[in-house]
Design a protein around this motif. Structure first.
Motif, PDB file in Angstrom:
ATOM      1  N   PHE A   1       0.817  -1.207   0.000  1.00 40.39           N
ATOM      2  CA  PHE A   1       0.000   0.000   0.000  1.00 40.39           C
ATOM      3  C   PHE A   1       0.854   1.261   0.000  1.00 40.39           C
ATOM      4  O   PHE A   1       1.833   1.371   0.750  1.00 40.39           O
ATOM      5  CB  PHE A   1      -0.901   0.038   1.237  1.00 40.39           C
ATOM      6  N   GLU A   2       0.446   2.214  -0.832  1.00 41.83           N
ATOM      7  CA  GLU A   2       0.967   3.575  -0.777  1.00 41.83           C
ATOM      8  C   GLU A   2      -0.169   4.450  -0.241  1.00 41.83           C
ATOM      9  O   GLU A   2      -1.185   4.625  -0.905  1.00 41.83           O
ATOM     10  CB  GLU A   2       1.402   4.052  -2.159  1.00 41.83           C
ATOM     11  N   ILE A   3       0.014   4.954   0.985  1.00 39.07           N
ATOM     12  CA  ILE A   3      -1.056   5.627   1.710  1.00 39.07           C
ATOM     13  C   ILE A   3      -0.752   7.119   1.798  1.00 39.07           C
ATOM     14  O   ILE A   3       0.350   7.500   2.218  1.00 39.07           O
ATOM     15  CB  ILE A   3      -1.195   5.039   3.134  1.00 39.07           C
TER      16      ILE A   3
ATOM     17  N   GLY B   1      -7.551  -8.876   7.720  1.00 35.46           N
ATOM     18  CA  GLY B   1      -6.796  -8.418   6.558  1.00 35.46           C
ATOM     19  C   GLY B   1      -7.677  -7.826   5.488  1.00 35.46           C
ATOM     20  O   GLY B   1      -7.354  -6.788   4.902  1.00 35.46           O
ATOM     21  N   ASN B   2      -8.819  -8.478   5.226  1.00 29.00           N
ATOM     22  CA  ASN B   2      -9.700  -8.007   4.162  1.00 29.00           C
ATOM     23  C   ASN B   2     -10.316  -6.656   4.492  1.00 29.00           C
ATOM     24  O   ASN B   2     -10.394  -5.764   3.642  1.00 29.00           O
ATOM     25  CB  ASN B   2     -10.789  -9.056   3.911  1.00 29.00           C
ATOM     26  N   VAL B   3     -10.750  -6.490   5.752  1.00 33.69           N
ATOM     27  CA  VAL B   3     -11.332  -5.202   6.158  1.00 33.69           C
ATOM     28  C   VAL B   3     -10.270  -4.109   6.141  1.00 33.69           C
ATOM     29  O   VAL B   3     -10.532  -2.980   5.692  1.00 33.69           O
ATOM     30  CB  VAL B   3     -11.984  -5.323   7.555  1.00 33.69           C
ATOM     31  N   LEU B   4      -9.067  -4.422   6.605  1.00 36.07           N
ATOM     32  CA  LEU B   4      -7.987  -3.424   6.580  1.00 36.07           C
ATOM     33  C   LEU B   4      -7.651  -3.039   5.142  1.00 36.07           C
ATOM     34  O   LEU B   4      -7.493  -1.855   4.827  1.00 36.07           O
ATOM     35  CB  LEU B   4      -6.753  -3.982   7.289  1.00 36.07           C
ATOM     36  N   TYR B   5      -7.562  -4.024   4.272  1.00 35.24           N
ATOM     37  CA  TYR B   5      -7.267  -3.797   2.844  1.00 35.24           C
ATOM     38  C   TYR B   5      -8.285  -2.824   2.239  1.00 35.24           C
ATOM     39  O   TYR B   5      -7.923  -1.813   1.626  1.00 35.24           O
ATOM     40  CB  TYR B   5      -7.302  -5.147   2.137  1.00 35.24           C
TER      41      TYR B   5
ATOM     42  N   ILE C   1      -8.145   1.375   1.009  1.00 39.18           N
ATOM     43  CA  ILE C   1      -8.492   1.822  -0.348  1.00 39.18           C
ATOM     44  C   ILE C   1      -9.640   2.828  -0.321  1.00 39.18           C
ATOM     45  O   ILE C   1      -9.557   3.906  -0.927  1.00 39.18           O
ATOM     46  CB  ILE C   1      -8.860   0.616  -1.233  1.00 39.18           C
ATOM     47  N   TYR C   2     -10.707   2.501   0.392  1.00 36.85           N
ATOM     48  CA  TYR C   2     -11.930   3.314   0.304  1.00 36.85           C
ATOM     49  C   TYR C   2     -11.953   4.496   1.264  1.00 36.85           C
ATOM     50  O   TYR C   2     -12.521   5.536   0.944  1.00 36.85           O
ATOM     51  CB  TYR C   2     -13.159   2.429   0.519  1.00 36.85           C
ATOM     52  N   PHE C   3     -11.346   4.364   2.450  1.00 31.36           N
ATOM     53  CA  PHE C   3     -11.340   5.475   3.402  1.00 31.36           C
ATOM     54  C   PHE C   3     -10.090   6.353   3.254  1.00 31.36           C
ATOM     55  O   PHE C   3     -10.166   7.568   3.402  1.00 31.36           O
ATOM     56  CB  PHE C   3     -11.416   4.960   4.838  1.00 31.36           C
ATOM     57  N   ALA C   4      -8.944   5.713   2.987  1.00 30.50           N
ATOM     58  CA  ALA C   4      -7.687   6.448   2.931  1.00 30.50           C
ATOM     59  C   ALA C   4      -7.227   6.743   1.508  1.00 30.50           C
ATOM     60  O   ALA C   4      -6.208   7.390   1.310  1.00 30.50           O
ATOM     61  CB  ALA C   4      -6.594   5.665   3.663  1.00 30.50           C
TER      62      ALA C   4
ATOM     63  N   ASP D   1     -10.746  -4.375  -9.387  1.00 25.30           N
ATOM     64  CA  ASP D   1      -9.639  -3.445  -9.188  1.00 25.30           C
ATOM     65  C   ASP D   1      -9.405  -2.599 -10.435  1.00 25.30           C
ATOM     66  O   ASP D   1      -9.657  -3.028 -11.564  1.00 25.30           O
ATOM     67  CB  ASP D   1      -8.351  -4.204  -8.853  1.00 25.30           C
ATOM     68  N   SER D   2      -8.876  -1.414 -10.218  1.00 19.57           N
ATOM     69  CA  SER D   2      -8.623  -0.488 -11.317  1.00 19.57           C
ATOM     70  C   SER D   2      -7.456  -0.965 -12.175  1.00 19.57           C
ATOM     71  O   SER D   2      -6.648  -1.801 -11.757  1.00 19.57           O
ATOM     72  CB  SER D   2      -8.297   0.900 -10.759  1.00 19.57           C
TER      73      SER D   2
END
Length: 301
Positions: free
Chosen positions: A129-131, A250-254, A258-261, A283-284
């Protein structure tokens, strides 16, 4: 290091060949076109040849004559999976990529005893992830493959993540084993496993990294949170890899990242004899390109 740097690194490496199972979707073709323009790799596209050709014509028709692109027709997604996996097994390609195909169908081909990509290791999903506001890549495992891994499986998942981290230039990754609390609690298996993995690392059973846990998510990634809780650790606040206890975590964090951050992500499946790009069909094209670049960086030359 951020995700665009993986594309640069993959471009500089020796060119690889990517086999895509069921490549007949616009997002996959967009990622393939971008990769060809950037000279990232050569491609063998398996699937509905007429549909694949039409999609390329809509986006970049001149690439149909590109010698780095081969299209092979298959009658079904099952045939596409089998043919793509066989091409990797036969060394015609060295990266496998999922296209418009259910994960279980692709994995059935990957795990086939006759022509699959088995190694005896646990297969695990790893996301990079790039956040926004976070100045490093953060690895999360496992968000898509192993439902409730035991200690032995977690150790292999950890090793898979460390191998990938080193492949992209994180020489001595810091691994935080995530739980709901930081103290070992006999009633919480995640904390017991975390403590065991930490001890295995200290005794050299898990090497080439530093492991600490149990750690909460906050003090794994925040120096301030770790300081407030009085946690002194070489990992707390500085983690490169987050090892989660279950697939739900893991799935919820993933998806939250993406959607919140608005995080950017690249992901693949490790533990097979070749890197496997295992993105969601939703996925895009950008995520598929990042995942492809990540896999190319991990190819054993």
């Amino acid at each position: 290091m951020l995700l665009d740097s993986l594309i640069d690194k993959a471009t500089r490496d020796d060119r690889s060949t990517v086999a895509i199972a069921a490549a007949d979707t616009a997002e996959v073709i967009e990622a393939v076109i971008d990769a060809l323009i950037r000279n990232l790799a050569e491609f063998i596209l398996f699937g509905d040849k007429e549909k694949i050709t039409s999609l390329i014509k809509l986006q970049k028709p001149e690439l149909l004559n590109n010698h780095k692109l081969k299209i092979i027709h298959t009658d079904s997604v099952g045939d596409a999976a089998k043919s793509a996996v066989q091409s990797v097994s036969n060394k015609q390609a060295n990266v496998l990529m999922k296209g418009n195909i259910p994960t279980n169908i692709l994995l059935k081909a990957v795990l086939d005893k006759e022509y699959g990509l088995r190694t005896g290791n646990v297969l695990s999903h790893i996301a990079f992830f790039e956040i926004p506001g976070f100045n490093q890549l953060l690895l999360v495992t496992d968000a898509a493959m192993n439902i409730a891994p035991d200690l032995v499986q977690k150790a292999q998942i950890l090793r898979n993540a460390v191998t990938l981290a080193k492949s992209v230039g994180i020489e001595f990754p810091k691994v935080a084993v995530i739980a709901a609390v930081e103290a070992v609690n006999p009633n919480m298996q995640a904390t017991l496993d975390a403590a065991a993995l930490t001890m295995m690392n200290k005794r050299g059973q898990i090497s080439e990294c530093i492991v600490d846990g149990p750690l909460g998510l906050d003090n794994a990634i925040s120096d301030i949170a770790a300081e407030h809780k009085g946690i002194k650790s070489d990992v707390a606040g500085k983690a490169d890899i987050l090892l989660v206890p279950t697939i739900e975590v893991g799935n919820v964090l993933y998806k939250s990242l993406i959607y919140f951050a608005q995080a950017k992500v690249g992901a693949l499946l490790a533990g097979a004899s070749a890197p496997i790009v295992l993105t969601s069909r939703a996925d895009s094209a950008e995520s598929k390109l990042y995942s492809l670049a990540l896999a190319l960086c991990c190819v054993k030359k």
